[in-house]
Design a protein around this motif. Sequence first.
Motif, short mmCIF file in Angstrom:
data_model
loop_
_atom_site.label_atom_id
_atom_site.label_comp_id
_atom_site.label_asym_id
_atom_site.label_seq_id
_atom_site.Cartn_x
_atom_site.Cartn_y
_atom_site.Cartn_z
N LYS A 83 38.18 30.78 35.17
CA LYS A 83 39.01 30.03 34.22
C LYS A 83 40.05 30.91 33.52
O LYS A 83 40.61 30.54 32.50
CB LYS A 83 38.14 29.34 33.15
CG LYS A 83 37.14 28.34 33.72
CD LYS A 83 37.85 27.14 34.27
CE LYS A 83 36.84 26.11 34.76
NZ LYS A 83 37.49 24.98 35.40
N LYS A 117 41.67 28.26 31.41
CA LYS A 117 41.47 27.99 29.97
C LYS A 117 42.09 29.10 29.13
O LYS A 117 42.38 28.91 27.96
CB LYS A 117 39.97 27.89 29.65
CG LYS A 117 39.24 26.82 30.42
CD LYS A 117 39.65 25.46 29.94
CE LYS A 117 38.83 24.40 30.66
NZ LYS A 117 39.56 23.17 30.84
N MET A 163 44.67 31.04 24.49
CA MET A 163 44.02 29.84 24.99
C MET A 163 45.09 28.93 25.60
O MET A 163 46.18 28.77 25.04
CB MET A 163 43.29 29.12 23.85
CG MET A 163 42.20 29.95 23.21
SD MET A 163 40.92 30.54 24.34
CE MET A 163 40.14 29.01 24.80
N GLY A 165 46.08 25.02 27.42
CA GLY A 165 45.67 23.61 27.41
C GLY A 165 45.42 23.09 26.12
O GLY A 165 45.13 22.80 25.19
#
Length: 165
Positions: A83, A117, A163, A165
Amino acid sequence: MFFVRTASERDLAKVSALLGEAWHATYDTLYGAEQVKEITAKWHSVEALKVQLARRDAEFVVADDGKALGGMGYAAMSKTEPKVAILHQLYVLPQHQGQGIGRDMFAELETCFPDAKVMRLEVDPENARAIGFYEAHGFAKVGETANCGGGHSGIAALIYEKMLG
């Protein structure tokens, strides 16, 4: 006016030259011109850039004004963390810095990894301009490494993450 587009193999010699120029302008005072020359010959050769361009889980962009390249960026998914996208390179030629080129390339790169992510990068602790840029774009320091770029480079770096999204 520069526009951001996906790099192609025909861009790689220009990207290699751009990286050499940007690295000498940024790092000669920190590492010395000879070490910068060695690093760029290894990390930024056309052959090394071809490997990056060929990765399927990566995005390689250039800022192009129709006559010349003003910047380049490269990010790829981590090979070990599913991720995490790694921002490996984001460079703008010194004469074009402060014109929004880095911002535009970064805006493109951060949208290219829908499964990620987190975006992570390494930056030299003495590169205040880059640190300011990354912090202004939402990155925060999460650690340090003694070997920027992996392996045993012996080049210290700060690790930043954002981070997504």
